[in-house]
Design a protein around this motif. Structure first.
Motif, PDB file in Angstrom:
ATOM      1  N   PHE A  49       0.986  -1.432   0.056  1.00  0.00           N
ATOM      2  CA  PHE A  49       0.051  -0.182  -0.079  1.00  0.00           C
ATOM      3  C   PHE A  49       0.473   1.363   0.021  1.00  0.00           C
ATOM      4  O   PHE A  49       0.913   2.285  -0.873  1.00  0.00           O
ATOM      5  N   ALA A  50       1.803   1.018   1.171  1.00  0.00           N
ATOM      6  CA  ALA A  50       2.808   2.403   0.655  1.00  0.00           C
ATOM      7  C   ALA A  50       3.384   2.886  -0.268  1.00  0.00           C
ATOM      8  O   ALA A  50       4.090   4.043  -0.416  1.00  0.00           O
ATOM      9  N   ILE A  51       4.063   1.686  -1.712  1.00  0.00           N
ATOM     10  CA  ILE A  51       5.055   1.828  -2.560  1.00  0.00           C
ATOM     11  C   ILE A  51       3.108   2.112  -3.756  1.00  0.00           C
ATOM     12  O   ILE A  51       3.193   3.203  -4.075  1.00  0.00           O
ATOM     13  N   GLU A  52       2.415   1.715  -3.851  1.00  0.00           N
ATOM     14  CA  GLU A  52       1.469   1.331  -4.875  1.00  0.00           C
ATOM     15  C   GLU A  52       0.828   2.939  -4.703  1.00  0.00           C
ATOM     16  O   GLU A  52      -0.035   3.470  -5.443  1.00  0.00           O
ATOM     17  N   VAL A  53       0.995   3.545  -3.277  1.00  0.00           N
ATOM     18  CA  VAL A  53      -0.502   5.225  -2.881  1.00  0.00           C
ATOM     19  C   VAL A  53       0.297   5.596  -3.798  1.00  0.00           C
ATOM     20  O   VAL A  53      -0.863   6.928  -3.870  1.00  0.00           O
ATOM     21  N   LEU A  54       1.199   5.546  -3.437  1.00  0.00           N
ATOM     22  CA  LEU A  54       2.378   6.827  -4.482  1.00  0.00           C
ATOM     23  C   LEU A  54       1.984   7.858  -5.482  1.00  0.00           C
ATOM     24  O   LEU A  54       1.936   9.169  -6.248  1.00  0.00           O
ATOM     25  N   PHE A  55       2.073   6.481  -6.871  1.00  0.00           N
ATOM     26  CA  PHE A  55       1.454   6.634  -8.075  1.00  0.00           C
ATOM     27  C   PHE A  55       0.511   6.117  -8.275  1.00  0.00           C
ATOM     28  O   PHE A  55       0.038   4.961  -8.259  1.00  0.00           O
ATOM     29  N   LEU A  56      -0.450   6.397  -9.338  1.00  0.00           N
ATOM     30  CA  LEU A  56      -1.998   5.778  -9.771  1.00  0.00           C
ATOM     31  C   LEU A  56      -1.175   4.885 -11.156  1.00  0.00           C
ATOM     32  O   LEU A  56      -0.257   5.318 -12.122  1.00  0.00           O
ATOM     33  N   GLY A  57      -0.961   4.226 -10.905  1.00  0.00           N
ATOM     34  CA  GLY A  57      -0.230   2.874 -12.320  1.00  0.00           C
ATOM     35  C   GLY A  57       1.168   2.863 -11.975  1.00  0.00           C
ATOM     36  O   GLY A  57       1.381   1.784 -13.234  1.00  0.00           O
ATOM     37  N   ARG A  58       2.018   3.067 -10.939  1.00  0.00           N
ATOM     38  CA  ARG A  58       3.330   3.100 -10.890  1.00  0.00           C
ATOM     39  C   ARG A  58       3.481   1.867  -9.400  1.00  0.00           C
ATOM     40  O   ARG A  58       3.729   3.048  -8.381  1.00  0.00           O
ATOM     41  N   MET A  59       4.859   1.158  -9.247  1.00  0.00           N
ATOM     42  CA  MET A  59       5.281   0.945  -8.577  1.00  0.00           C
ATOM     43  C   MET A  59       6.827   1.033  -8.888  1.00  0.00           C
ATOM     44  O   MET A  59       7.170   0.731  -9.402  1.00  0.00           O
ATOM     45  N   LEU A  60       7.520   1.591  -7.253  1.00  0.00           N
ATOM     46  CA  LEU A  60       8.996   2.049  -7.467  1.00  0.00           C
ATOM     47  C   LEU A  60       9.218   0.662  -6.852  1.00  0.00           C
ATOM     48  O   LEU A  60       9.065   0.254  -5.199  1.00  0.00           O
ATOM     49  N   HIS A  61       9.643  -0.612  -7.518  1.00  0.00           N
ATOM     50  CA  HIS A  61      10.131  -1.412  -7.092  1.00  0.00           C
ATOM     51  C   HIS A  61      11.168  -1.467  -5.915  1.00  0.00           C
ATOM     52  O   HIS A  61      11.972  -2.377  -5.216  1.00  0.00           O
ATOM     53  N   ARG A  62      12.403  -0.573  -6.119  1.00  0.00           N
ATOM     54  CA  ARG A  62      13.000  -0.513  -5.400  1.00  0.00           C
ATOM     55  C   ARG A  62      12.915  -0.356  -3.906  1.00  0.00           C
ATOM     56  O   ARG A  62      14.005  -0.693  -2.954  1.00  0.00           O
ATOM     57  N   ILE A  63      11.636   0.301  -3.519  1.00  0.00           N
ATOM     58  CA  ILE A  63      11.954   0.113  -1.960  1.00  0.00           C
ATOM     59  C   ILE A  63      10.710  -1.081  -1.249  1.00  0.00           C
ATOM     60  O   ILE A  63      10.393  -1.120   0.145  1.00  0.00           O
ATOM     61  N   LEU A  64      10.483  -1.651  -2.517  1.00  0.00           N
ATOM     62  CA  LEU A  64      10.036  -3.261  -2.102  1.00  0.00           C
ATOM     63  C   LEU A  64      10.346  -3.774  -0.559  1.00  0.00           C
ATOM     64  O   LEU A  64       9.432  -4.000   0.654  1.00  0.00           O
ATOM     65  N   TYR A  65      11.377  -3.776  -0.439  1.00  0.00           N
ATOM     66  CA  TYR A  65      12.459  -4.289   0.518  1.00  0.00           C
ATOM     67  C   TYR A  65      12.404  -3.652   1.916  1.00  0.00           C
ATOM     68  O   TYR A  65      12.252  -4.359   2.990  1.00  0.00           O
ATOM     69  N   PRO A  66      13.049  -2.413   1.353  1.00  0.00           N
ATOM     70  CA  PRO A  66      13.122  -2.030   2.890  1.00  0.00           C
ATOM     71  C   PRO A  66      12.137  -1.733   3.240  1.00  0.00           C
ATOM     72  O   PRO A  66      11.369  -1.697   4.472  1.00  0.00           O
ATOM     73  N   ALA A  67      10.798  -1.182   2.640  1.00  0.00           N
ATOM     74  CA  ALA A  67       9.136  -0.828   3.322  1.00  0.00           C
ATOM     75  C   ALA A  67       8.466  -2.444   3.775  1.00  0.00           C
ATOM     76  O   ALA A  67       8.120  -1.906   5.219  1.00  0.00           O
ATOM     77  N   PHE A  68       8.696  -3.734   3.738  1.00  0.00           N
ATOM     78  CA  PHE A  68       8.540  -4.532   3.601  1.00  0.00           C
ATOM     79  C   PHE A  68       9.538  -4.973   4.979  1.00  0.00           C
ATOM     80  O   PHE A  68       8.276  -5.543   5.962  1.00  0.00           O
ATOM     81  N   VAL A  69      10.023  -4.510   5.338  1.00  0.00           N
ATOM     82  CA  VAL A  69      11.615  -4.849   6.611  1.00  0.00           C
ATOM     83  C   VAL A  69      10.753  -4.161   7.104  1.00  0.00           C
ATOM     84  O   VAL A  69      10.662  -4.308   8.751  1.00  0.00           O
ATOM     85  N   ALA A  70      10.481  -2.897   6.733  1.00  0.00           N
ATOM     86  CA  ALA A  70       9.474  -2.054   8.091  1.00  0.00           C
ATOM     87  C   ALA A  70       8.807  -2.680   9.162  1.00  0.00           C
ATOM     88  O   ALA A  70       8.505  -2.124   9.989  1.00  0.00           O
TER      89      ALA A  70
END
Length: 502
Positions: free
Chosen positions: A207-228
């Motif tokens: 949610f934290a990654i997907e909500v920033l953009f409509l139609g785009r996900m920043l996969h680089r942030i996926l790992y730190p967001a999941f760990v947090a």
């Protein structure tokens, strides 16, 4: 046809190869070439491992702090609700509640205004995630006053904003120079707050990654967001916060008739999301145009909430009994979703502090239960869960996170049904969101023309594309003909509007 296929294959084989990295020279010894490639591979992997450890450390620290702060907020909220039940004479204090919440924010931290997550998205896109630490105590106190006193809002928005402020403070402490790293850490704060509130670490990160953009996900942030997210979730559980089990028992078999019905239900959820977003904008505009001070506006909003409370106090505060009743398959008033929607938009427009996701859950679940009351009485809990997920996907433009949330909350059996409803709702709601700072990265339909790259709240009504198909082209011509008829009308003291879409 076989000859043409063979010719095409031969042509592809004779084409120049794509750039596949450095090639071995024919004159260079193989041993030297292999040593060079091995050295480059070792350096590359070393840097990636260093990046992994770096974000593991930062994300764990962020998750621990945000999880602890979220637990403190949830503990105080439950304690306050137990000591201050919303009944009897207490509902008549609602004007004072909203007035106090608004005064706290206006006096000590104007940055804390709004429903939390929206301010964080705005900060990420416009200020590289910079948020003052004073947001933490002010937002926490103002939200406690609002929710305990009976304002209809959510508990996740403040936690996301508090998490983002803590992460921004950590970025200053760690002397982050790169704005991109600061934004990544702030997104970790959002995901940690979401996961700690709802007990859904995977959906929190998505949610934290997907909500920033409509139609785009920043996969680089996926790992730190999941760990947090995982860190915050484990902290809350370790400190004693108990998450409710909502495993769905009413799950029917997958059939084509049911899929058709779910598509229709997803369309209705998308229309409900449209109504929610437009109601938020309308009520906010209405209150802002009142020719009175903000304290009087807050008092007026409290008076309106008293009127709703006289119908039933169940629509005040978090309204969790309504949510749990609908998910358990119990009957709820048919108009419950509309009354809760009205209470929420009044609370937020009048200056109440809180999130929007918890009311979305309640509104969507009640809507699903009302739908089941007429069309599927034996599947009330099933449609209540799908209504909650469908409205979330449409109102926030997060279909992937919403489908994953359904799996974490209700079990994997609900996944295909939730995905169908979420994707349809996401499409039908169009170019609008409860988070106006969300950046539009794609076009949802080839029939509509919208500029991408800007905040979704700044987008005017999209124009029809005449090349998109016969039906849209026909609607476009009818629209142009209607405008030409208006411009030919005799002047009645009002200038005709210019054709903005031509």
């Amino acid at each position: 046809m076989e000859l043409q296929f063979a010719v095409r294959i031969e042509a592809l084989m004779n084409e120049e190869p794509l750039n596949q990295g450095p090639q071995k020279s024919r004159t260079e010894p193989f041993w030297h070439w292999s040593q060079e490639q091995f050295g480059k591979g070792v350096m590359e992997e070393s840097m990636l491992v260093a990046e992994l450890f770096k974000w593991t450390l930062y994300a764990v620290v962020t998750g621990l702090l945000v999880g602890g702060a979220t637990f403190g907020f949830l503990f105080l909220l439950e304690l306050g609700q137990a000591q201050w039940p919303l009944a009897g004479w207490r509902i008549y204090l609602l004007p004072l509640v909203l007035l106090l919440s608004m005064a706290l924010i206006r006096t000590f931290s104007p940055e804390s205004a709004g429903h939390g997550t929206e301010k964080v998205i705005e900060s990420v896109h416009q200020r590289d995630g910079r948020m003052p630490l004073k947001v933490v105590p002010v937002k926490l106190l103002a939200t406690l006053v609002t929710l305990i006193g009976g304002g209809s809002a959510g508990k996740e928005g403040p936690c996301a904003q508090i998490g983002a402020a803590i992460a921004s403070g950590l970025a200053d402490l760690f002397h982050f120079i790169n704005p991109r790293d600061r934004r990544v850490l702030v997104v970790c704060g959002i995901s940690a707050g979401f996961a700690a509130v709802f007990g859904t670490p995977v959906a929190g990160a998505l949610f934290a990654i997907e909500v920033l953009f409509l139609g785009r996900m920043l996969h680089r942030i996926l790992y730190p967001a999941f760990v947090a997210s995982m860190s915050a979730y484990y902290v809350c559980r370790h400190l004693g916060y108990k998450y409710e089990s909502l495993h769905m028992r009413q799950v029917p078999e997958q059939t084509l008739p049911l899929l058709s019905e779910l598509i229709l239900f997803g369309l209705l959820c998308g229309l409900l999301a449209w109504l929610l977003v437009e109601s938020l904008k309308f009520m906010d505009e209405l209150f802002s145009r009142l020719p009175v001070g903000y304290l009087i506006r807050a008092g007026l909003g409290g008076v309106l909430l008293i009127g709703i409370a006289l119908i039933s106090p169940a629509y005040l505060g978090l309204s969790l009994p309504l949510l749990h009743g609908a998910l358990a398959g119990q009957s709820v008033p048919v108009a419950a979703f509309g009354i809760k929607l009205l209470a929420t938009v009044i609370t937020l427009a009048a200056g109440g502090s809180g999130g929007i996701l918890t009311p979305i859950f309640v509104i969507g679940a009640c809507f699903g239960a009302s739908y089941a009351h007429f069309f599927a009485p034996d599947l009330t809990g099933f449609f209540a869960a799908l209504g909650m997920i469908g409205l979330l996907a449409g109102a926030t433009n997060t279909p992937i996170a919403s489908a994953v949330l359904a799996m974490e909350l209700f079990g994997a059996e609900l996944a295909p049904f939730a995905a169908a409803v979420a994707t349809v709702s996401f499409l039908i709601v169009g170019y609008r969101s409860v988070y106006p700072s969300q950046v539009l990265a794609i076009e949802k339909s080839s029939y509509l023309l919208v500029p991408t790259g800007g905040a979704i709240g700044s987008i005017a009504h999209p124009a029809l594309s005449p090349e998109a198909g016969k039906i849209p082209a026909l609607l476009y011509r009818l629209q142009q003909r209607q405008r030409r008829v208006k411009t030919r009308m005799p002047d009645q003291g009002v200038e005709p509007e210019a054709d903005k879409d031509s």
